[in-house]
Design a protein around this motif. Sequence first.
Motif, mmCIF file in Angstrom:
data_model
loop_
_atom_site.group_PDB
_atom_site.id
_atom_site.type_symbol
_atom_site.label_atom_id
_atom_site.label_comp_id
_atom_site.label_asym_id
_atom_site.label_seq_id
_atom_site.Cartn_x
_atom_site.Cartn_y
_atom_site.Cartn_z
ATOM 1 N N VAL A 265 0.836 -1.201 0.000
ATOM 2 C CA VAL A 265 0.000 0.000 0.000
ATOM 3 C C VAL A 265 0.866 1.244 0.000
ATOM 4 O O VAL A 265 0.550 2.257 -0.623
ATOM 5 C CB VAL A 265 -0.915 0.010 1.247
ATOM 6 C CG1 VAL A 265 -1.688 1.316 1.337
ATOM 7 C CG2 VAL A 265 -1.856 -1.170 1.214
ATOM 8 N N ASN A 266 1.986 1.129 0.688
ATOM 9 C CA ASN A 266 2.836 2.286 0.927
ATOM 10 C C ASN A 266 3.849 2.561 -0.181
ATOM 11 O O ASN A 266 4.506 3.599 -0.210
ATOM 12 C CB ASN A 266 3.602 2.024 2.235
ATOM 13 C CG ASN A 266 4.017 3.298 2.889
ATOM 14 O OD1 ASN A 266 3.219 4.208 3.056
ATOM 15 N ND2 ASN A 266 5.265 3.389 3.250
ATOM 16 N N ARG A 267 3.957 1.593 -1.089
ATOM 17 C CA ARG A 267 5.037 1.714 -2.058
ATOM 18 C C ARG A 267 5.075 3.002 -2.869
ATOM 19 O O ARG A 267 6.138 3.617 -2.987
ATOM 20 C CB ARG A 267 5.042 0.498 -2.994
ATOM 21 C CG ARG A 267 6.445 -0.090 -3.077
ATOM 22 C CD ARG A 267 6.518 -1.375 -3.772
ATOM 23 N NE ARG A 267 5.977 -1.310 -5.112
ATOM 24 C CZ ARG A 267 6.135 -2.281 -6.003
ATOM 25 N NH1 ARG A 267 6.829 -3.353 -5.679
ATOM 26 N NH2 ARG A 267 5.591 -2.194 -7.194
ATOM 27 N N PRO A 268 3.944 3.449 -3.415
ATOM 28 C CA PRO A 268 4.012 4.711 -4.183
ATOM 29 C C PRO A 268 4.492 5.888 -3.334
ATOM 30 O O PRO A 268 5.194 6.769 -3.828
ATOM 31 C CB PRO A 268 2.574 4.941 -4.656
ATOM 32 C CG PRO A 268 1.810 3.729 -4.310
ATOM 33 C CD PRO A 268 2.605 2.859 -3.427
ATOM 34 N N ILE A 269 4.093 5.875 -2.066
ATOM 35 C CA ILE A 269 4.515 6.937 -1.163
ATOM 36 C C ILE A 269 6.028 6.881 -0.980
ATOM 37 O O ILE A 269 6.740 7.876 -1.081
ATOM 38 C CB ILE A 269 3.846 6.796 0.226
ATOM 39 C CG1 ILE A 269 2.348 6.580 0.103
ATOM 40 C CG2 ILE A 269 4.225 7.957 1.113
ATOM 41 C CD1 ILE A 269 1.555 7.823 -0.170
ATOM 42 N N GLU B 248 9.540 15.190 4.922
ATOM 43 C CA GLU B 248 9.215 14.708 3.585
ATOM 44 C C GLU B 248 8.287 13.507 3.671
ATOM 45 O O GLU B 248 7.352 13.365 2.871
ATOM 46 C CB GLU B 248 10.489 14.331 2.829
ATOM 47 C CG GLU B 248 11.380 15.521 2.496
ATOM 48 C CD GLU B 248 10.755 16.461 1.485
ATOM 49 O OE1 GLU B 248 10.052 15.974 0.574
ATOM 50 O OE2 GLU B 248 10.955 17.678 1.600
ATOM 51 N N LEU B 249 8.553 12.635 4.648
ATOM 52 C CA LEU B 249 7.710 11.446 4.814
ATOM 53 C C LEU B 249 6.281 11.870 5.141
ATOM 54 O O LEU B 249 5.312 11.405 4.544
ATOM 55 C CB LEU B 249 8.295 10.571 5.926
ATOM 56 C CG LEU B 249 7.727 9.171 6.150
ATOM 57 C CD1 LEU B 249 7.809 8.344 4.885
ATOM 58 C CD2 LEU B 249 8.496 8.477 7.272
ATOM 59 N N ARG B 250 6.159 12.805 6.082
ATOM 60 C CA ARG B 250 4.837 13.282 6.461
ATOM 61 C C ARG B 250 4.141 13.946 5.276
ATOM 62 O O ARG B 250 2.958 13.731 5.037
ATOM 63 C CB ARG B 250 4.980 14.277 7.624
ATOM 64 C CG ARG B 250 3.837 14.214 8.623
ATOM 65 C CD ARG B 250 4.112 15.109 9.813
ATOM 66 N NE ARG B 250 5.318 14.721 10.517
ATOM 67 C CZ ARG B 250 6.218 15.567 11.022
ATOM 68 N NH1 ARG B 250 6.047 16.862 10.888
ATOM 69 N NH2 ARG B 250 7.295 15.131 11.640
ATOM 70 N N ALA B 251 4.895 14.757 4.541
ATOM 71 C CA ALA B 251 4.327 15.465 3.389
ATOM 72 C C ALA B 251 3.849 14.486 2.334
ATOM 73 O O ALA B 251 2.825 14.703 1.695
ATOM 74 C CB ALA B 251 5.362 16.423 2.800
ATOM 75 N N SER B 252 4.567 13.374 2.151
ATOM 76 C CA SER B 252 4.161 12.386 1.152
ATOM 77 C C SER B 252 2.792 11.823 1.486
ATOM 78 O O SER B 252 2.016 11.463 0.596
ATOM 79 C CB SER B 252 5.135 11.207 1.104
ATOM 80 O OG SER B 252 6.453 11.632 1.192
ATOM 81 N N TYR B 258 -5.264 8.858 -1.505
ATOM 82 C CA TYR B 258 -4.454 7.634 -1.423
ATOM 83 C C TYR B 258 -3.449 7.756 -0.284
ATOM 84 O O TYR B 258 -3.247 6.820 0.480
ATOM 85 C CB TYR B 258 -3.729 7.355 -2.752
ATOM 86 C CG TYR B 258 -3.078 5.985 -2.748
ATOM 87 C CD1 TYR B 258 -1.767 5.807 -2.308
ATOM 88 C CD2 TYR B 258 -3.795 4.860 -3.163
ATOM 89 C CE1 TYR B 258 -1.185 4.556 -2.287
ATOM 90 C CE2 TYR B 258 -3.216 3.601 -3.150
ATOM 91 C CZ TYR B 258 -1.915 3.453 -2.711
ATOM 92 O OH TYR B 258 -1.347 2.202 -2.688
ATOM 93 N N GLY B 259 -2.890 8.948 -0.199
ATOM 94 C CA GLY B 259 -1.920 9.196 0.855
ATOM 95 C C GLY B 259 -2.519 8.983 2.231
ATOM 96 O O GLY B 259 -1.896 8.404 3.124
ATOM 97 N N ARG B 260 -3.773 9.440 2.378
ATOM 98 C CA ARG B 260 -4.392 9.321 3.703
ATOM 99 C C ARG B 260 -4.705 7.874 4.054
ATOM 100 O O ARG B 260 -4.512 7.434 5.183
ATOM 101 C CB ARG B 260 -5.661 10.183 3.770
ATOM 102 C CG ARG B 260 -5.283 11.655 3.941
ATOM 103 C CD ARG B 260 -6.478 12.567 4.080
ATOM 104 N NE ARG B 260 -6.190 13.815 3.399
ATOM 105 C CZ ARG B 260 -6.847 14.259 2.340
ATOM 106 N NH1 ARG B 260 -7.844 13.564 1.842
ATOM 107 N NH2 ARG B 260 -6.496 15.398 1.770
ATOM 108 N N ILE B 261 -5.160 7.133 3.077
ATOM 109 C CA ILE B 261 -5.419 5.704 3.333
ATOM 110 C C ILE B 261 -4.109 4.986 3.637
ATOM 111 O O ILE B 261 -4.009 4.211 4.588
ATOM 112 C CB ILE B 261 -6.125 5.046 2.114
ATOM 113 C CG1 ILE B 261 -7.548 5.592 2.002
ATOM 114 C CG2 ILE B 261 -6.120 3.531 2.242
ATOM 115 C CD1 ILE B 261 -8.297 5.118 0.785
ATOM 116 N N ALA B 262 -3.112 5.271 2.808
ATOM 117 C CA ALA B 262 -1.803 4.634 3.018
ATOM 118 C C ALA B 262 -1.268 4.956 4.411
ATOM 119 O O ALA B 262 -0.661 4.113 5.070
ATOM 120 C CB ALA B 262 -0.820 5.099 1.949
#
Lengths: 341, 341
Positions: A265-269, B248-252, B258-262
Motif C-alpha cells: 500500500v505504501n510503495r508509491p509513497i 518529507e515522509l509526512r508530506a508524502s 491515497y496518501g491518507r489511506i496509506a
Amino acid sequence: MPHIAVDAMSGDFGPSMVVLAIRDLVKDHPDVIFRVVGDADALRQELSRARLQNSTQVIVHHASQVVAMDETPSQALRGKRDSSMHIAIGLLREGHADAVVSAGNTGALMALGKVFLRTIPGIDRPAIAAFLPTTTGRFLALDMGANVDCHPEHLFQFAVMGSILAEQVMGVTKPRVGLLNIGSEEIKGNEQVKEAALLLRASHLNFIGNVEGSDIYRGVADVVVCDGFVGNVALKTSEGLAAMIRRELRASYTHGWYGRIAYLVNRPILQRLRRRLDSRQYNGATLLGLNGIVIKSHGNADRFAFACALEVAITEAKHRLTLHIAEVIQERLDPAVRSSA
Amino acid sequence: MPHIAVDAMSGDFGPSMVVLAIRDLVKDHPDVIFRVVGDADALRQELSRARLQNSTQVIVHHASQVVAMDETPSQALRGKRDSSMHIAIGLLREGHADAVVSAGNTGALMALGKVFLRTIPGIDRPAIAAFLPTTTGRFLALDMGANVDCHPEHLFQFAVMGSILAEQVMGVTKPRVGLLNIGSEEIKGNEQVKEAALLLRASHLNFIGNVEGSDIYRGVADVVVCDGFVGNVALKTSEGLAAMIRRELRASYTHGWYGRIAYLVNRPILQRLRRRLDSRQYNGATLLGLNGIVIKSHGNADRFAFACALEVAITEAKHRLTLHIAEVIQERLDPAVRSSA
C-alpha cells in the motif's frame, strides 16, 4: 560550444554507464561536444551499442591506464600518466575542453588538477563544493573534504567562490552565505570560525552569519562554508544516520504479513519519498578553485547520476565559471588580506 | 542508597513533568532518594497531585530562582545563586547527593559544575558525552560540544573517561574506542586527530583506529571521540537531515486520498519506527570529567525522556563513576603526557 572531457574509465560502472549518460544528454544539449577518454576499443564498442558511433557530438580519446580507487595521489601522478583521468585533465589544460568530469579517486583528481591546472590566482586551496538538498531546492556546501586545518582566509575564499557558483550556476541573486557553526551567536565557535566571520562580515558578500547543522536542510543559506574536516565528518555522519533510518524503515516492513501488506500500500509513497530525497540528482561536486572546471562524480554513480554531474559541468562551462571567479578575486580580494594567508 | 539532586525548574516543562518522571521511577528504584529542587510550593502541589507527598523517597529543597535558557554562564554564576540549578549542584558538592540531573542551559550547568565541583584531578576539560543509537543498541559519543579547539591530549582524556563509562554503565567489556575522522587510513585527518591517534595507540585502551561518520551508527565502536566543535556540528547536521526526512515522509502522506489511506495502513509501522529511533530513550548526556556526576537532559524532554536521564544518573551513581575515573586517571595517565597539555 562547450567541450566536456569525460573520464569514462574511473568509477564503479565504467564506459557503458558513461556512454549511456552521454546518450541521455546529446539531444537536450546539441551544442555540447563530449570528448570521451578511455580504452578506445571499449569506448567504440559502447558507442556503437548506444548508436552514437556516428554522432558529431562525441570524440574518442584513447587512454591505456586507469587510476585505481585505492591509489594514492602521488601514485596516480607519477605512475599513471596515460590514465583516462590524466588525459582528461590534459585536454582541459590545453584548451581542448572547457570542463572535466570524472567518477574516479577524488584525491588523485584533485592532485592532478593542482599540478596541471594550478589554482585560480588568489586562491590558495581548492575546495570540494557539493550540492545538498533542502525542503524546497538545494544549497551549496564547501569544503566537503579537500582541506583539513583551514585558515580563516581559506574559509573566506571558499565563501567568495561558492557565492559566484551559486549566482552563476544556481541562478540565485545575492546568495546568502552562512558559516557552519555550533550556535548562531557571534560568540560561539572555534578560533578559525570566529576569525572567518570577521572577514566575511567585512566583505561584499551577503553573509547571514552562523548557521547550525540542524538548519541547513531548511534552506536558511544558499552557500554553507566550513573547514574540510568538519564538512566531511558532518556529511558522512548525516549519511550514516539517513542510512540507518532507511534500514529501520525497511526492517519495519518485513515484520510479518501486516508489514508486507502495508508495504505494498505504501510503495508509491515511499517511491515518491525516494525520488524527492534521491541523492543521485545532486551528484556532481565541483573542485572549486582549480584554474579549470573539474567535476567529481560519486564513484558508484549510475547513468542518471552521472548525467547530473555532466549537466553541472555543462552549466559551469557555459557560464565560464572559472573566468568569473578569477575576475571577482582580482577585483575584490584585498591584497593585504591575501598576503597574510 | 543513591541520592539524586533533581533540578525541577529548568527546561521547557517544569516541575509537573519532573515529578511525574520521578513517580515513574520510585517503584523500580526503592533505594533511590530524589532531592527535588525548585519552588517548594509548586513542588509540593505537584507531589500531592502525583500522590508522592508522603513518599520517603522524595525530599524537597527550595530554590527561588531559575536559570533562563538564554542566560550566559557568567550571568547564571553571578546573578542566580539561589537558582534550582545552583542549589542542586551545591547538594552534590556538599555530599548530600550523588548526582545532579538538569534539563537547563548547558553552558550554565557546565560553568556551575566547573566552578563548584571542579574537574577530576588529571582531567583538563569535561566533555559532553551523549548516547546515540546503533542498529543493535547504542554507543557513546564525546565531546558533543563543550570544548572547541581541543588539544590531542584532551581527546585522549575523553577516550579514557568514555571507555570507563562504557564499561561501568553500558556494561561493555573492553569497549572499542574509535576516533572520528574523515577516512579509515592512518594518514587521514587534521593535526589534532593524527596526534590523538598516537596517544590512543600507545595506551591501554581498546583503540580500533579511525571511524567514519557513516559507520558509527552501525556500531563499529562503543565509544566515539572527537573535538567538541566537530561533534556538535556532526550531531546537529544529522538531526537536521533526519528532521528533513521526517518532514518529507509526512508530506508524502497528506498528498491526496491515497496518501491518507496509506497513512492509516502504515501507522503501526511508522509507530514502531518512531519507537525504534526515538531519541527520548537516549536522553541524558553526562558532563564527563567534572568531579561529580552531572547529567544534562534535553530542554524539551517529556516525562519519559526525563526519566531516562534520571536512570542514567542512578546507574552512574550506583557504579560510583566519578571515583572509578579518578582511580584510572591516577594509575594510567603518564605524568609526562599530562604536563604537556
